[in-house]
Design an enzyme around this catalytic site. Structure first.
Site, PDB file in Angstrom:
ATOM      1  N   CYS A  34      22.683 -36.953 -75.014  1.00  0.00           N
ATOM      2  CA  CYS A  34      22.152 -37.221 -73.828  1.00  0.00           C
ATOM      3  C   CYS A  34      21.973 -36.088 -72.715  1.00  0.00           C
ATOM      4  CB  CYS A  34      22.658 -38.410 -73.163  1.00  0.00           C
ATOM      5  SG  CYS A  34      24.656 -38.189 -72.725  1.00  0.00           S
ATOM      6  N   HIS A  57      26.973 -41.342 -70.131  1.00  0.00           N
ATOM      7  CA  HIS A  57      25.779 -41.320 -70.456  1.00  0.00           C
ATOM      8  C   HIS A  57      24.643 -40.899 -69.331  1.00  0.00           C
ATOM      9  CE1 HIS A  57      22.534 -41.933 -73.655  1.00  0.00           C
ATOM     10  NE2 HIS A  57      21.993 -42.617 -72.764  1.00  0.00           N
ATOM     11  N   HIS A 112      15.718 -41.364 -72.129  1.00  0.00           N
ATOM     12  CA  HIS A 112      17.192 -40.839 -72.513  1.00  0.00           C
ATOM     13  C   HIS A 112      17.261 -40.693 -73.810  1.00  0.00           C
ATOM     14  CE1 HIS A 112      18.979 -44.511 -73.731  1.00  0.00           C
ATOM     15  NE2 HIS A 112      17.946 -44.934 -73.656  1.00  0.00           N
TER      16      HIS A 112
END
Length: 348
Positions: A258, A307, A319
């Protein structure tokens, strides 16, 4: 004599039972999930697919946990032969049969297309493809060997400083040919994405640009998020990599995690540091109402931000997910809404 026959029969039964058990064990090997494992990484390691792993283990989602025991299909059903398979060229010049290890991004790259073009051409609603699936493609196979000895023609612009898009062209290829940057090419042609079409006329000379003032800000999409990053380019660059698989610590189009995805996208415009998710959280400025280009953060497996993604607007963000690769998701999704920490604006 009868005793001997009986002994032989019993031996055959016992031997057969042993072989059957050995066969069952061979087809029911297991693996224990370790930190960093995903269904995608395990399917790649054991030469199978995510769908097969989910089916064998009766999983209803892509979520797995450290210490979880998963059954791995037998080599006879999931492992390819030792003979290396080379991607086959389209049978008719416009189709391609999916091979083991293919992803939408790999197929799109091979045929000089974007993932969005490939999905639109095949009416795909997700990034999932299957071995032996036939896909329509409209580019030329970059892995194939030319069949003719005719030298390639050098692209040329006409007297008006324009160029007609050819099959297999991309913005980066055209920009390189005419000694421009992709940003310049998009700017003088008023393009908001990297999608181009065969026979489309593109301006390839700055002198052919109209006299529309360049300092007028866009009324629909903010031109920058912080005075440094161009939001339109940032989002366009991010969407180019939809379908790229997840890779722990990955920072290249062969695989992203990420924060590595954010790093790769932002470094296309600025010189920046490779931060972790927590690092981006600490160096960015909080915003109460996220705008396109802002970073959104989530708490997924431990305390604090673990994240992140890029906010696109309309409650959507892009993402690199551990089970999905690069994809677009919604903040209103039940999984993400419960883990949402907030939005921040990156300015370094």
């Amino acid at each position: 004599m009868k005793k001997r026959q009986l002994a032989l029969s019993l031996g055959a039964i016992v031997g057969g039972t042993f072989l059957y058990q050995a066969s069952v064990e061979a087809s029911a090997s297991t693996v224990q999930v370790k930190a960093g494992d995903t269904l995608w990484s395990l399917s790649t390691k054991y030469h199978t697919t995510v769908d097969v792993l989910k089916s064998v283990n009766k999983l209803s989602s892509n979520t797995i946990h450290i210490g979880q025991t998963l059954s791995i299909p037998s080599a006879s059903t999931s492992q390819p032969s030792n003979k290396e398979e080379k991607p086959s060229a389209p049978a008719t010049g416009s189709t391609y049969k999916v091979q083991s290890g293919d992803t939408l991004w790999k197929v799109a790259t091979r045929f000089n297309m974007s993932v969005e073009e490939l999905k639109r051409l095949n009416a795909l609603s997700s990034n999932i493809i299957y071995i032996n699936q036939t896909l329509k493609v409209n580019g030329s196979n970059s892995a194939s060997t030319p069949t003719t000895s005719k030298p390639a023609e050098t692209p040329s612009k006409d007297a008006n400083g324009t160029y007609k898009v050819q099959r297999g062209d991309s913005l980066s290829k055209i920009a390189s040919t005419f000694h421009m940057s992709v940003s310049e090419l998009k700017q003088i042609n008023g393009l908001t994405s990297n999608t181009i079409y065969v026979n489309q006329q593109l301006k390839v000379s700055k002198s052919s640009q109209t006299t529309t003032p360049t300092t007028k800000p866009s009324t629909s999409t903010p031109s920058t998020s912080n005075g440094t990053l161009n939001v339109s380019q940032m989002i366009s660059d991010a969407k180019r990599y939809i379908g790229v698989p997840y890779k722990w610590g990955g920072t290249t189009p062969s695989g992203f995690d990420c924060s590595g995805f954010i790093y790769y996208v932002t470094k296309q415009q600025i010189s920046t540091t490779r931060y972790t998710t927590a690092g981006y959280w600490s160096v960015s400025t909080p915003v109460s109402n996220p705008q396109p280009g802002d970073l959104v953060f989530f708490n997924t497996y431990s305390s604090g931000p673990t994240h992140m993604g890029i906010y696109l607007g309309n409650r959507q963000f892009i993402h690199a997910g551990s089970s999905t690769g690069v994809t677009i998701a919604s903040l209103d999704n039940s999984y993400w809404s419960k883990r949402y920490l907030g939005a921040k604006r990156f300015s370094k």
